[in-house]
Design a protein around this motif. Structure first.
Motif, mmCIF file in Angstrom:
data_model
loop_
_atom_site.group_PDB
_atom_site.id
_atom_site.type_symbol
_atom_site.label_atom_id
_atom_site.label_comp_id
_atom_site.label_asym_id
_atom_site.label_seq_id
_atom_site.Cartn_x
_atom_site.Cartn_y
_atom_site.Cartn_z
ATOM 1 N N ALA A 73 0.841 -1.196 0.000
ATOM 2 C CA ALA A 73 0.000 0.000 0.000
ATOM 3 C C ALA A 73 0.878 1.248 0.000
ATOM 4 O O ALA A 73 1.923 1.290 0.654
ATOM 5 N N GLY A 74 0.457 2.253 -0.746
ATOM 6 C CA GLY A 74 1.205 3.502 -0.795
ATOM 7 C C GLY A 74 2.372 3.481 -1.754
ATOM 8 O O GLY A 74 3.171 4.420 -1.784
ATOM 9 N N THR A 75 2.518 2.429 -2.529
ATOM 10 C CA THR A 75 3.602 2.347 -3.504
ATOM 11 C C THR A 75 3.032 2.113 -4.894
ATOM 12 O O THR A 75 1.866 1.764 -5.066
ATOM 13 N N THR A 76 3.888 2.314 -5.894
ATOM 14 C CA THR A 76 3.532 2.073 -7.294
ATOM 15 C C THR A 76 4.494 1.045 -7.862
ATOM 16 O O THR A 76 5.718 1.154 -7.670
ATOM 17 N N GLN A 77 3.990 0.068 -8.554
ATOM 18 C CA GLN A 77 4.864 -0.945 -9.128
ATOM 19 C C GLN A 77 5.462 -0.471 -10.450
ATOM 20 O O GLN A 77 4.825 0.254 -11.223
ATOM 21 N N ALA A 78 6.706 -0.896 -10.667
ATOM 22 C CA ALA A 78 7.428 -0.520 -11.880
ATOM 23 C C ALA A 78 8.362 -1.651 -12.269
ATOM 24 O O ALA A 78 8.642 -2.558 -11.474
ATOM 25 N N VAL A 79 8.869 -1.590 -13.476
ATOM 26 C CA VAL A 79 9.822 -2.583 -13.981
ATOM 27 C C VAL A 79 11.151 -1.879 -14.266
ATOM 28 O O VAL A 79 11.180 -0.817 -14.905
ATOM 29 N N VAL A 80 12.252 -2.460 -13.776
ATOM 30 C CA VAL A 80 13.583 -1.902 -14.017
ATOM 31 C C VAL A 80 13.978 -2.178 -15.467
ATOM 32 O O VAL A 80 13.962 -3.331 -15.916
ATOM 33 N N GLU A 81 14.326 -1.096 -16.188
ATOM 34 C CA GLU A 81 14.722 -1.246 -17.597
ATOM 35 C C GLU A 81 16.245 -1.224 -17.768
ATOM 36 O O GLU A 81 16.779 -1.877 -18.667
ATOM 37 N N ALA A 82 16.938 -0.454 -16.938
ATOM 38 C CA ALA A 82 18.401 -0.363 -17.053
ATOM 39 C C ALA A 82 18.969 0.051 -15.710
ATOM 40 O O ALA A 82 18.290 0.676 -14.892
ATOM 41 N N VAL A 83 20.235 -0.329 -15.502
ATOM 42 C CA VAL A 83 20.912 -0.026 -14.237
ATOM 43 C C VAL A 83 22.261 0.601 -14.551
ATOM 44 O O VAL A 83 23.057 0.056 -15.314
ATOM 45 N N ASP A 84 22.506 1.775 -13.953
ATOM 46 C CA ASP A 84 23.796 2.464 -14.065
ATOM 47 C C ASP A 84 24.500 2.314 -12.717
ATOM 48 O O ASP A 84 24.246 3.066 -11.777
ATOM 49 N N TYR A 85 25.371 1.305 -12.625
ATOM 50 C CA TYR A 85 26.039 0.988 -11.358
ATOM 51 C C TYR A 85 27.121 2.023 -11.065
ATOM 52 O O TYR A 85 27.968 2.307 -11.911
ATOM 53 N N GLN A 86 27.120 2.586 -9.842
ATOM 54 C CA GLN A 86 28.068 3.650 -9.493
ATOM 55 C C GLN A 86 28.797 3.368 -8.181
ATOM 56 O O GLN A 86 29.187 4.287 -7.469
ATOM 57 N N GLY A 87 28.967 2.099 -7.847
ATOM 58 C CA GLY A 87 29.667 1.754 -6.619
ATOM 59 C C GLY A 87 28.703 1.690 -5.444
ATOM 60 O O GLY A 87 27.942 0.730 -5.303
ATOM 61 N N GLN A 88 28.718 2.705 -4.596
ATOM 62 C CA GLN A 88 27.800 2.738 -3.457
ATOM 63 C C GLN A 88 26.369 3.047 -3.888
ATOM 64 O O GLN A 88 25.416 2.751 -3.177
ATOM 65 N N LEU A 89 26.238 3.656 -5.074
ATOM 66 C CA LEU A 89 24.931 4.055 -5.585
ATOM 67 C C LEU A 89 24.632 3.335 -6.888
ATOM 68 O O LEU A 89 25.540 2.857 -7.574
ATOM 69 N N ARG A 133 21.949 4.133 -10.334
ATOM 70 C CA ARG A 133 20.879 4.900 -10.959
ATOM 71 C C ARG A 133 20.045 3.923 -11.772
ATOM 72 O O ARG A 133 20.539 3.270 -12.692
ATOM 73 N N TYR A 134 18.789 3.837 -11.401
ATOM 74 C CA TYR A 134 17.878 2.910 -12.055
ATOM 75 C C TYR A 134 16.955 3.666 -13.006
ATOM 76 O O TYR A 134 16.451 4.747 -12.669
ATOM 77 N N PHE A 135 16.729 3.087 -14.165
ATOM 78 C CA PHE A 135 15.719 3.584 -15.094
ATOM 79 C C PHE A 135 14.563 2.597 -15.026
ATOM 80 O O PHE A 135 14.730 1.415 -15.360
ATOM 81 N N VAL A 136 13.425 3.076 -14.559
ATOM 82 C CA VAL A 136 12.276 2.190 -14.341
ATOM 83 C C VAL A 136 11.087 2.694 -15.143
ATOM 84 O O VAL A 136 11.000 3.888 -15.460
ATOM 85 N N ARG A 137 10.187 1.810 -15.456
ATOM 86 C CA ARG A 137 9.024 2.184 -16.262
ATOM 87 C C ARG A 137 7.737 1.930 -15.502
ATOM 88 O O ARG A 137 7.520 0.855 -14.940
ATOM 89 N N VAL A 138 6.897 2.977 -15.513
ATOM 90 C CA VAL A 138 5.539 2.893 -14.982
ATOM 91 C C VAL A 138 4.610 3.222 -16.140
ATOM 92 O O VAL A 138 4.539 4.382 -16.576
ATOM 93 N N GLY A 139 3.921 2.236 -16.684
ATOM 94 C CA GLY A 139 3.075 2.490 -17.842
ATOM 95 C C GLY A 139 3.886 3.002 -19.009
ATOM 96 O O GLY A 139 4.844 2.359 -19.455
ATOM 97 N N ASP A 140 3.544 4.194 -19.500
ATOM 98 C CA ASP A 140 4.262 4.789 -20.631
ATOM 99 C C ASP A 140 5.389 5.717 -20.191
ATOM 100 O O ASP A 140 6.018 6.365 -21.033
ATOM 101 N N THR A 141 5.644 5.797 -18.889
ATOM 102 C CA THR A 141 6.593 6.778 -18.355
ATOM 103 C C THR A 141 7.856 6.102 -17.844
ATOM 104 O O THR A 141 7.783 5.130 -17.075
ATOM 105 N N GLN A 142 9.008 6.620 -18.274
ATOM 106 C CA GLN A 142 10.277 6.159 -17.713
ATOM 107 C C GLN A 142 10.726 7.146 -16.641
ATOM 108 O O GLN A 142 10.708 8.367 -16.859
#
Length: 358
Positions: A296-312, A314-323
């Motif tokens: 509850a209180g969250t939105t589901q998404a699918v991970v499309e790409a991952v930019d690995y930066q060590g400790q961090l 950056r994820y590119f995720v898709r919700v419907g038509d929006t990245q």
């Protein structure tokens, strides 16, 4: 220390307007950054303050004195350029003392001032060396010592760290700010690097295409951007089309296709004004990803790409038509492309903007 003021400054090169009606105050003793992409007009402003170029219209005031026609050598300014501009065939001592030659300073006093300047930049005892015998970071400090040895009213820095490698650049920005704090000189710093601006500045002037987009403290321009340009240039942001569905004394309620209704606090919705539609801005680091089943209180998404930066990551995720972009700390195994994740936002950390900055 001196107060610098730009009053309706405009600079044109033929039909091209490089700076349009800029009004900026650089307070005494402050560290102010002119931030923007190449060609935005930030260096043009610095050159006009220095006397290397004249405004087409408007006034430049230093300590209440109009200096539009005052030549550079009569403005008592310290200048540090991107390439340092050190004389290769002069010693470090001679490089630093160069500006003192025309100020009637005796040789003994000049030598003392050079030693003091080297002490400030923490490079004692290098007076007899030549620039090519020093590292890039040391040359940068020598250029700074040459600028401050004349005890300037204003220090002008034109991308002085851009020639350094990434690690040294981070070290030097800390060192440079510490030096400015120590000597207390009014400083105008030009950069296109957002992290430099956020880390070093008392105030940031964000520019785009010759126009001043926003002026404010680092946290102000970052958290409450005045335009879509500021939101996207200063950090990674998600901008979602939104409809205003409610207002109260605590803020505004925006509805988006991705997250439903979000209550944005008043202090983060001022730029929206009375518009009936706008944009919900979510900084990438404020969009949190979690695994597991839907909650509850969250939105589901699918991970499309991952930019690995060590400790961090950056994820590119898709919700419907929006990245969307999300920057999260990594705890254990990072999410992988194809994973289904839950997205959660904190409404108090979102901001509201007018649609397309209008």
């Amino acid at each position: 220390m001196a107060r610098v003021e730009l009053i309706n400054i405009q600079k044109s090169f033929g039909a091209v307007i490089a700076v349009k009606e800029a009004n900026v105050v650089f307070e005494e003793g402050s560290f102010t950054t002119l931030l923007g992409p190449s060609g935005c007009g930030k260096t043009t402003i610095l050159r006009m303050v220095s006397g290397l170029g004249n405004p087409t219209s408007g006034d430049i005031m230093i300590d209440g004195r109009r200096v539009n026609e005052v030549p550079i050598h009569k403005r008592n300014l310290g200048l540090v350029f991107q390439n340092y501009a050190l004389f290769p065939h002069r010693t470090i001592g001679e490089n630093i003392a160069f500006g003192l030659k025309y100020r009637g300073i005796s040789k003994s006093n000049a030598q003392e001032k050079v030693r003091t300047a080297l002490d400030i930049v923490r490079l004692q005892g290098v007076e007899d060396r030549y620039p090519q015998q020093l590292s890039g970071g040391q040359q940068q400090r020598i250029a700074l010592a040459r600028a401050i040895v004349i005890e300037p009213d204003v220090l002008l820095l034109d991308e002085p760290l851009s020639a350094l490698d990434a690690n040294l650049r981070e070290d030097m920005r800390v060192e440079l700010k510490a030096i400015q704090d120590r000597i207390g000189v009014t400083t105008i710093f030009v950069t296109h690097d957002q992290s430099e601006a956020l880390a070093m500045s008392d105030k940031i002037v964000v520019m785009s295409a010759g126009v001043v987009e926003q002026i404010g403290a680092p946290d102000e321009v970052y958290n409450t951007p005045a335009s879509e340009f500021v939101a996207t240039f200063l950090g990674a942001s998600n901008l979602l089309a939104a409809t205003v569905v409610g207002r109260d004394d605590k803020g505004v309620v925006l509805e988006t296709a991705e997250f439903g209704k979000t209550h944005v606090p008043t202090e983060r919705a001022a730029m929206l004004g009375d518009a009936k539609s706008g944009q919900l801005m979510i900084r990438a680091e404020k969009l949190q990803l979690t695994g597991g089943s839907a909650m509850a209180g969250t939105t589901q998404a699918v991970v499309e790409a991952v930019d690995y930066q060590g400790q961090l990551a950056r994820y590119f995720v898709r919700v419907g038509d929006t990245q969307l972009q999300a920057i999260n700390m990594i705890s254990g195994r990072p999410f992988q492309a194809g994973d289904t994740v839950n997205l959660q936002i904190a409404p108090q950390e979102c901001s509201a903007l007018r649609l397309n900055g209008n």
